[in-house]
Design a protein around this motif. Sequence first.
Motif, short mmCIF file in Angstrom:
data_model
loop_
_atom_site.label_atom_id
_atom_site.label_comp_id
_atom_site.label_asym_id
_atom_site.label_seq_id
_atom_site.Cartn_x
_atom_site.Cartn_y
_atom_site.Cartn_z
N VAL A 1 21.52 5.28 -9.43
CA VAL A 1 22.14 4.09 -9.78
C VAL A 1 21.60 3.17 -8.84
O VAL A 1 21.07 3.40 -7.90
N SER A 2 21.81 1.80 -9.51
CA SER A 2 21.28 0.49 -8.71
C SER A 2 22.08 0.20 -7.89
O SER A 2 23.37 -0.09 -8.37
N VAL A 3 21.86 -0.16 -6.54
CA VAL A 3 22.94 -0.56 -5.63
C VAL A 3 22.37 -2.02 -5.01
O VAL A 3 21.03 -2.07 -4.83
N PRO A 4 23.44 -2.85 -4.91
CA PRO A 4 22.95 -4.11 -4.38
C PRO A 4 22.48 -4.25 -2.81
O PRO A 4 22.76 -3.22 -2.10
N VAL A 5 21.32 -5.24 -2.31
CA VAL A 5 21.01 -5.09 -1.02
C VAL A 5 21.98 -6.09 -0.39
O VAL A 5 22.12 -7.15 -0.99
N ALA A 6 22.16 -5.64 0.88
CA ALA A 6 22.98 -6.55 1.73
C ALA A 6 22.14 -6.73 3.19
O ALA A 6 21.80 -5.91 3.80
N ILE A 7 21.70 -7.95 3.19
CA ILE A 7 21.05 -8.52 4.46
C ILE A 7 21.92 -8.63 5.70
O ILE A 7 22.76 -9.44 5.48
N VAL A 8 21.40 -7.91 6.75
CA VAL A 8 22.38 -8.09 7.93
C VAL A 8 21.36 -8.60 9.19
O VAL A 8 20.06 -8.04 9.08
N GLY A 9 21.91 -8.91 10.13
CA GLY A 9 21.31 -9.30 11.56
C GLY A 9 20.53 -10.51 11.36
O GLY A 9 20.45 -11.37 10.22
N GLU A 10 19.74 -10.89 12.31
CA GLU A 10 19.05 -12.32 12.48
C GLU A 10 17.79 -12.01 12.61
O GLU A 10 17.30 -10.92 13.62
N SER A 11 16.92 -12.65 12.09
CA SER A 11 15.32 -12.46 12.45
C SER A 11 14.84 -13.31 13.27
O SER A 11 15.34 -14.72 12.94
N PRO A 12 14.19 -13.09 14.48
CA PRO A 12 13.63 -14.02 15.23
C PRO A 12 12.65 -14.98 14.70
O PRO A 12 12.62 -16.16 14.98
N ALA A 13 11.93 -14.40 13.49
CA ALA A 13 10.78 -15.30 12.66
C ALA A 13 11.78 -16.37 12.02
O ALA A 13 10.98 -17.69 11.89
N VAL A 14 12.72 -16.03 11.52
CA VAL A 14 13.61 -16.82 10.79
C VAL A 14 13.96 -18.12 11.50
O VAL A 14 14.11 -19.26 11.37
N LYS A 15 14.58 -17.76 12.60
CA LYS A 15 15.40 -18.36 13.68
C LYS A 15 14.25 -19.56 14.31
O LYS A 15 14.40 -20.70 14.71
N ALA A 16 12.94 -19.06 14.29
CA ALA A 16 11.66 -19.92 14.67
C ALA A 16 11.23 -20.92 13.64
O ALA A 16 10.27 -21.68 13.94
N GLY A 17 11.87 -20.89 12.66
CA GLY A 17 11.45 -21.96 11.18
C GLY A 17 11.04 -21.04 10.12
O GLY A 17 10.76 -21.73 9.27
N GLY A 18 10.84 -19.83 10.15
CA GLY A 18 10.53 -18.99 8.92
C GLY A 18 11.21 -19.07 8.02
O GLY A 18 12.58 -19.39 8.07
#
Length: 200
Positions: free
Chosen positions: A101-118
């Motif tokens: 079965v195909s199951v949706p992906v759920a993104i959790v948490g915070e990425s330091p790289a994204v917080k830095a502007g990525g």
Amino acid sequence: MAKHTGLAVEKRDFSKNPRQLRAEGKLPATVYGHNFDSVSLQLDEKAFSMAYKGDKTVILELKGDGDTYNALVKHVQSNAITDEIYNIEFYNVKTGEKLKVSVPVAIVGESPAVKAGGILRTPQSEIEIECLPKDIPSVIEVSISGLENLEDTITVGDIKYPAGITPVSAEGILIVKVSSPTAGAAAATTSTEVAGLAKK
């Protein structure tokens, strides 16, 4: 854990064609499966839409005429423009038999790289897995807290899956990537330039 929802069905009335059934607010459907003789059914369109809601992981308990089928929605044939549903295909599931079965992906948490502007990119929204019906999750959680640098990635093979679940999708399939802001801007500029050339 898999979600279960009841849904009333009837044996298919072949004296009426699919268009006539839909005019009465009913949908033709088929249930098939491994070592299972396919069954033709019909069901109320509104009841189906409320029970299904586009969730491929919900197990529908199809009940009617003294029979009950536990099934997953495998395919919904519909009009691409109006979304009118034409036909439904269900896959009969058995308690002790694994299925894919195909199951949706759920993104959790915070990425330091994204917080830095990525820029967080998610090219794949689903992962195909294999498990017992009782173990079907509603989502596969993917933590991005470990993405500390630009160009860090998470693939199917990097994810930690719950007990009883095996990924079927290729291990190298990209699920998440942190791109640099300049890469995103360059891609946008290129798209604009291509669009401009196309107009000339």
